[in-house]
Scaffold this motif. Sequence first.
Motif, short mmCIF file in Angstrom:
data_model
loop_
_atom_site.label_atom_id
_atom_site.label_comp_id
_atom_site.label_asym_id
_atom_site.label_seq_id
_atom_site.Cartn_x
_atom_site.Cartn_y
_atom_site.Cartn_z
N GLU A 128 0.83 -1.21 0.00
CA GLU A 128 0.00 0.00 0.00
C GLU A 128 0.87 1.27 0.00
O GLU A 128 0.64 2.21 -0.76
N GLU A 172 1.07 4.00 -3.08
CA GLU A 172 0.82 5.44 -2.87
C GLU A 172 1.95 6.27 -3.44
O GLU A 172 1.73 7.28 -4.11
N PHE A 212 1.74 6.37 -7.21
CA PHE A 212 0.66 7.26 -7.70
C PHE A 212 1.02 8.72 -7.48
O PHE A 212 0.65 9.58 -8.29
N GLU A 267 -1.72 4.16 -14.07
CA GLU A 267 -2.21 2.81 -13.80
C GLU A 267 -1.10 2.05 -13.09
O GLU A 267 0.07 2.18 -13.47
N LEU A 321 -5.96 -1.92 -1.22
CA LEU A 321 -5.60 -0.82 -2.11
C LEU A 321 -6.84 -0.09 -2.62
O LEU A 321 -6.80 1.12 -2.85
N ILE A 358 -7.46 3.75 -3.77
CA ILE A 358 -7.15 3.88 -5.20
C ILE A 358 -8.36 3.42 -6.01
O ILE A 358 -8.87 2.32 -5.76
N ARG A 392 -7.68 2.23 -11.78
CA ARG A 392 -6.25 2.58 -11.83
C ARG A 392 -5.37 1.39 -11.50
O ARG A 392 -4.15 1.49 -11.51
N LEU A 393 -5.99 0.27 -11.17
CA LEU A 393 -5.21 -0.92 -10.80
C LEU A 393 -5.33 -2.01 -11.86
O LEU A 393 -6.39 -2.20 -12.46
#
Lengths: 303, 303
Positions: B160, B164, B167, B173, B195, B199, B203-204
């Motif tokens: 995590e 972060e 991002f 992505e 996550l 998020i 985006r994952l």
Amino acid sequence: MTDSSQVYVREVGPRDGLQHEQTWLDTADKLNWIEQLGEAGLTYIEITSFVSPSWIPALADADEVARTLKKSPGVTYAALVPNRKGLERALLANIDEVAIFLSASETHNQKNINADTESALARLSRVAEEARQSGKAVRGYLSMAFGCPYEGKVEVDEVERLAERLFEMGVTELSLGDTIGIAGPKQIEAVISRLGRMIPLERLALHPHNTYGTGLANIYAAFQLGIRRFDGSTGGIGGCPYARGASGNVATEDLVYLMQTLGAKTGNDLVRLTSSAQWIEKRLGRPLPSSQLQLSKEEGRCL
Amino acid sequence: MTDSSQVYVREVGPRDGLQHEQTWLDTADKLNWIEQLGEAGLTYIEITSFVSPSWIPALADADEVARTLKKSPGVTYAALVPNRKGLERALLANIDEVAIFLSASETHNQKNINADTESALARLSRVAEEARQSGKAVRGYLSMAFGCPYEGKVEVDEVERLAERLFEMGVTELSLGDTIGIAGPKQIEAVISRLGRMIPLERLALHPHNTYGTGLANIYAAFQLGIRRFDGSTGGIGGCPYARGASGNVATEDLVYLMQTLGAKTGNDLVRLTSSAQWIEKRLGRPLPSSQLQLSKEEGRCL
């Protein structure tokens, strides 16, 4: 009280796995293999099929295998039985449990056993009754429950109807066969949800094939719905002889690995199962599709 | 408006798939293959890696591949970029999108890129900033997000934290890599659920490997949670060179098949993808693990 983390693996390698094998496995090798499987902690092993040897030559030694087997305590040794003649042989060999099979597809029953579904049900009903009268539990297979090579889609209504008929005959457990491995997880959910309305989940098993690579995904979907009984075949033996390298049954050791990741208990020893897969691969002389088996050959580490 | 049945496949075969291959694939063959992949409907193809040729000889022709590529409209051609030198080459070759990578394991970063995680983040931050200043979108990989060959368990907290950080650098992505294929579906769920608290799921992406056979089960688990972006490699190329026959990346065509069973739309042509897998298998001269590929060699029907 049911422990929801307990999973029961039904090993079908010596029967479903071997039945299409081109390589003859000696009776002594079969017995050795079955013994290994028991030592790996499997408590249910389908050891052979009492069909006509001309139909499945690979299992022509069914009587000898069943009779000379060194049984381990706590292990149920089952065999497939197609008819009363087969049952007679199975009883003579003192098999622990009898498995009967039916296809969910009318066309497949016609092509596979040369009988319509109704006639097959009538025959199975007599086999099941006699088996139970002889004190043997009866397990049912409903093959093509998720799709048929002849008919394509198989209706859930028909799967439900035939499942009911098989339970009426007194089967203690029904194994739903994705015989051609075509199912995806949503279909697994649809069929199991429907059957689960009338059948206790502990009476249902999933018999997945990994033909399209979805075997473990399908097992996971069934597990999520509460299914705790799964059929596997050591090494993933059971592929179609016409498909070079194509996967057949889900490899027992891959199933057991998945269960470990899910925190489920199988009581099976992954290292021993994989050794057994290595052993049978060598005997059959062709590469088997099991992931654990491939990994056991790894010579280095990849990062 | 998001169509929840739309799935986006990220093809990583020409990069992740080829990088450990022992067989040199000619530049013309690489270009031909990438063209085939576009024709099969893939809209995102990671075509190469701008690492040092001495590090990954199989991709030594990265500049030529990227420069001479015949681009199809609607396809994003991306490349892996490890540092500013690599970015310079990628920009000269006018790549569409840049991918940066980090391991979630401190030890793996040390062994793989000879840098601690903090130094790696600082370097990536500069690469990402320069790429964005040049108008390029940046995709992030977080490898070993589910387990590390050195450290074993990788903490979700660390995954995590690093997600972060990536991002914050502006990645559009983030692809969560099960680089050694060790994850089971429950772990996939645990990481994605965590996550997903901060998020947006769009985006994952999941970058699964099929090393233990759980690739499609893991994809299914992620799909159930709302993930719609998955990395695949045609033919399932990407296995570890030290593991004879072991699976690497999930085969794109098996992923697409699974999505079809789930009623999801990928826009990809399964027949063309499988043809492309056949083609690349021939060029590489070794059997690839894809199930669709195996099935395409089937010479008969097994019932």
